[in-house]
Every structure is written in structure tokens, then in C-alpha cells.
Design a protein around this motif. Structure first.
Motif, PDB file in Angstrom:
ATOM      1  N   TRP A  87      11.334  -1.511  -3.519  1.00  0.00           N
ATOM      2  CA  TRP A  87      10.764  -2.216  -2.371  1.00  0.00           C
ATOM      3  C   TRP A  87      11.851  -2.460  -1.316  1.00  0.00           C
ATOM      4  O   TRP A  87      11.589  -2.420  -0.115  1.00  0.00           O
ATOM      5  N   VAL A  88      13.062  -2.695  -1.785  1.00  0.00           N
ATOM      6  CA  VAL A  88      14.186  -2.941  -0.874  1.00  0.00           C
ATOM      7  C   VAL A  88      14.809  -1.633  -0.400  1.00  0.00           C
ATOM      8  O   VAL A  88      15.125  -1.460   0.790  1.00  0.00           O
ATOM      9  N   GLU A  89      14.982  -0.672  -1.324  1.00  0.00           N
ATOM     10  CA  GLU A  89      15.771   0.517  -1.028  1.00  0.00           C
ATOM     11  C   GLU A  89      14.957   1.691  -0.475  1.00  0.00           C
ATOM     12  O   GLU A  89      15.522   2.578   0.183  1.00  0.00           O
ATOM     13  N   ASP A  90      13.652   1.713  -0.761  1.00  0.00           N
ATOM     14  CA  ASP A  90      12.835   2.848  -0.318  1.00  0.00           C
ATOM     15  C   ASP A  90      11.444   2.343   0.046  1.00  0.00           C
ATOM     16  O   ASP A  90      10.445   2.665  -0.593  1.00  0.00           O
ATOM     17  N   LYS A  91      11.402   1.528   1.095  1.00  0.00           N
ATOM     18  CA  LYS A  91      10.155   0.865   1.489  1.00  0.00           C
ATOM     19  C   LYS A  91       9.050   1.874   1.811  1.00  0.00           C
ATOM     20  O   LYS A  91       7.888   1.660   1.446  1.00  0.00           O
ATOM     21  N   GLU A  92       9.393   2.952   2.481  1.00  0.00           N
ATOM     22  CA  GLU A  92       8.374   3.931   2.869  1.00  0.00           C
ATOM     23  C   GLU A  92       7.684   4.527   1.641  1.00  0.00           C
ATOM     24  O   GLU A  92       6.459   4.661   1.599  1.00  0.00           O
ATOM     25  N   SER A  93       8.482   4.873   0.636  1.00  0.00           N
ATOM     26  CA  SER A  93       7.913   5.425  -0.590  1.00  0.00           C
ATOM     27  C   SER A  93       7.041   4.403  -1.309  1.00  0.00           C
ATOM     28  O   SER A  93       5.967   4.728  -1.834  1.00  0.00           O
ATOM     29  N   MET A  94       7.493   3.154  -1.339  1.00  0.00           N
ATOM     30  CA  MET A  94       6.732   2.113  -2.023  1.00  0.00           C
ATOM     31  C   MET A  94       5.403   1.847  -1.330  1.00  0.00           C
ATOM     32  O   MET A  94       4.376   1.628  -1.981  1.00  0.00           O
ATOM     33  N   MET A  95       5.391   1.863  -0.007  1.00  0.00           N
ATOM     34  CA  MET A  95       4.144   1.627   0.707  1.00  0.00           C
ATOM     35  C   MET A  95       3.165   2.778   0.495  1.00  0.00           C
ATOM     36  O   MET A  95       1.947   2.563   0.431  1.00  0.00           O
ATOM     37  N   ALA A  96       3.693   3.983   0.367  1.00  0.00           N
ATOM     38  CA  ALA A  96       2.827   5.122   0.064  1.00  0.00           C
ATOM     39  C   ALA A  96       2.222   4.970  -1.331  1.00  0.00           C
ATOM     40  O   ALA A  96       1.033   5.243  -1.544  1.00  0.00           O
ATOM     41  N   ALA A  97       3.047   4.523  -2.295  1.00  0.00           N
ATOM     42  CA  ALA A  97       2.552   4.290  -3.652  1.00  0.00           C
ATOM     43  C   ALA A  97       1.532   3.158  -3.670  1.00  0.00           C
ATOM     44  O   ALA A  97       0.519   3.222  -4.379  1.00  0.00           O
TER      45      ALA A  97
END
Length: 297
Positions: free
Chosen positions: A120-130
């Protein structure tokens, strides 16, 4: 419950609350494990969840629903496939509730809490896609439960820790509000109640939860929260009361029993309580302890 529009589920809930003596509340549980059912001599089947409710004097039955139950097998709770609920369950005599994990909870169940928080901190874009993927699956599960005879849906999303939210409330607002702004009206428009389960201290999340417009809170940890704040700002129905320490000992402290009695008196006399544990009945050792608590309250 005055903020809840008149509908069948509300009327059924009102009927549960009527004709009860002072300081009495209907009872139920959100999670009952296979081990707990086995302690009562029952296999973990759909029908036996209702049989166990009858044994315990419960007026509510909750059925957790998941598209791939093996995802949560380690938790010890039976999750029902959507297709297992294809028949109408409306002939049941108890308040019937579906329990569906929210998108954040689904990610945590699959990846683990710390990996989710780190990403959530390091790869927000990926987490929001997930998150978007899990959001769509959760909405599909909700849609499948509509028209099946359920009176309510509990959305389970553990967004808080022991003392504070797991993620900044502003970020949770951006991520979660689009889901809840779709899910809550979807359930409401089907004539059902909708409640939130969230472990931990909800204090900093109260404005956000209030904006999602739930009918109440389920299996919250009373001891970790400002009950007056939750009641004043969120209100509605509480499905709660029995904290984990009460179930984890054969000899609960009298002060803990008195605290539970005060909680039951406060909300049952307002017709706003279904007495349940905050932790679920995950252990077979809880069989005798739960019934002992019922007798003392």
C-alpha cells in the motif's frame, strides 16, 4: 433504528425485539467454526447451522459466503459457495444474515496483512488495481445473495488495529468509499439491512463509517472503543457484546460480567441489540463457556 427505512427486514427485526423482558436480547453468532459444531455433535452443513442455532436458543443465523472457500480454510469457519444458496431460504424462522468480506479484507486474507500494508505504501497503483478486482468480486457476491431470503448482509472489513486505523483514513476514504457507496444502496434497495464488521479501535474511522450509512455494527470490540461515540455518530443495531476474554476462561471476572450486563441492559431496552461475540466461536472449548455466560447475563 429510526434512520432505517421501513421494510420487511426491519419489521422482522422489530418482531424479534418485542415481548422480551427487561435487559433481554435476542442472541446469535456471526461465525461458528466446524470445531464448535462438532462439539455439539453436528457436521458443518447448511442445515446444521440452523440446528445449532436452535440448540443455543439463537434467533439469528449467519452464513459466511465466498466464491472460493479454500481461501480461508485455515480460519476454521465454513464459507458457503454462492451456488449452495441457490434455493430461497425465506422459509426459515430466524433472522438470516449473509456475511461477505469487503475488498480490503479479501486482499488481506489472500496475501497477509503485512504484505498488503507494505505494498500500500510502496506500490499504491498496483494495490488499487488489486482492490478494484476484489471490489468487483465482492459486489458480485452481494448481488448473488439478493433475493435469497436473507434479511441482512454484514460486510466484514478489518480496517483498524488495536489503537488506530491500519491505513490513513483519507486513503481509506479514497479506496473504500466508492465500494461502500455502491454496496450499501444495493443491499438497501433489496429491502435488507446492511451492517459493518470491523475489528479494532474505530475512533478515527467514525466519520468515514458514518458517511457509508450502515444500519449498525456487527462483532465490534466493545472494550477497544468509545461506545458513546459509536452510538452517537453511527447508532443503529449492535450485534455484539461478548468479548474474547470472557470466552477464553472458565472463570470470567465478575467485573467483566457486570460490564456485559450493563451493555445488554443499555441496548436491549432500546430494541437495538443482538447479543453475539466479537471474536466468533472458533474453539470447541467455547461450548460450555458460552452457555455459562448466557445464564449469568
Amino acid at each position: 433504528m429510526d434512520k432505517t427505512p421501513a421494510r420487511t427486514a426491519t419489521n422482522r427485526l422489530k418482531n424479534l425485539m418485542e415481548n422480551r423482558g427487561p435487559c433481554q436480547a435476542p442472541k446469535g453468532e456471526i461465525w461458528m467454526s466446524s470445531a464448535f459444531l462438532a462439539r455439539s455433535g453436528l457436521d458443518d452443513t447448511l442445515v446444521n447451522h440452523f440446528r445449532l442455532a436452535a440448540q443455543l436458543g439463537h434467533e439469528m443465523v449467519c452464513l459466511p459466503v465466498l466464491e472460493r472457500p479454500e481461501q480461508n480454510a485455515s480460519m476454521g469457519y465454513r464459507y458457503f459457495l454462492p451456488q449452495e444458496l441457490n434455493r430461497d431460504l425465506r422459509d426459515r424462522t430466524r433472522l438470516l444474515v449473509a456475511v461477505i468480506d469487503g475488498p480490503f479484507q479479501r486482499m488481506v486474507n489472500q496475501r497477509g496483512l503485512m504484505p498488503v500494508l507494505m505494498d500500500w505504501v510502496e506500490d499504491k497503483e498496483s494495490m488499487m488495481a488489486a482492490y478494484a478486482v476484489e471490489e468487483q468480486i465482492a459486489l458480485e457476491l452481494i448481488d448473488h445473495c439478493l433475493g435469497r431470503g436473507f434479511d441482512a448482509i454484514i460486510l466484514a472489513d478489518d480496517l483498524a488495529g488495536e489503537k488506530a486505523p491500519l491505513i490513513n483514513p483519507l486513503e481509506l476514504d479514497a479506496a473504500c468509499t466508492p465500494f461502500y457507496s455502491r454496496a450499501v444502496p444495493l443491499i438497501r434497495d433489496a429491502g435488507m439491512l446492511v451492517l459493518l464488521h470491523c475489528c479494532g479501535n474505530l475512533g478515527q474511522l467514525v466519520p468515514l463509517i458514518k458517511s457509508w450509512n450502515f444500519d449498525g455494527l456487527a462483532a465490534i470490540q466493545i472494550g477497544k472503543n468509545d461506545l458513546d461515540l459509536l452510538d452517537r455518530e453511527i447508532g443503529g443495531l449492535f450485534i455484539a457484546g461478548i468479548e474474547a476474554p470472557l470466552l477464553e476462561t472458565d472463570s470470567p471476572q465478575q467485573m467483566e460480567i457486570e460490564s456485559l450486563k450493563n451493555f445488554v441492559a443499555r441496548f436491549s431496552n432500546q430494541g437495538r441489540l443482538i447479543l453475539a461475540s466479537s471474536c466468533g466461536l472458533y474453539s470447541s472449548a467455547f461450548w460450555e463457556r458460552l452457555q455459562g455466560i448466557y445464564k449469568r447475563v
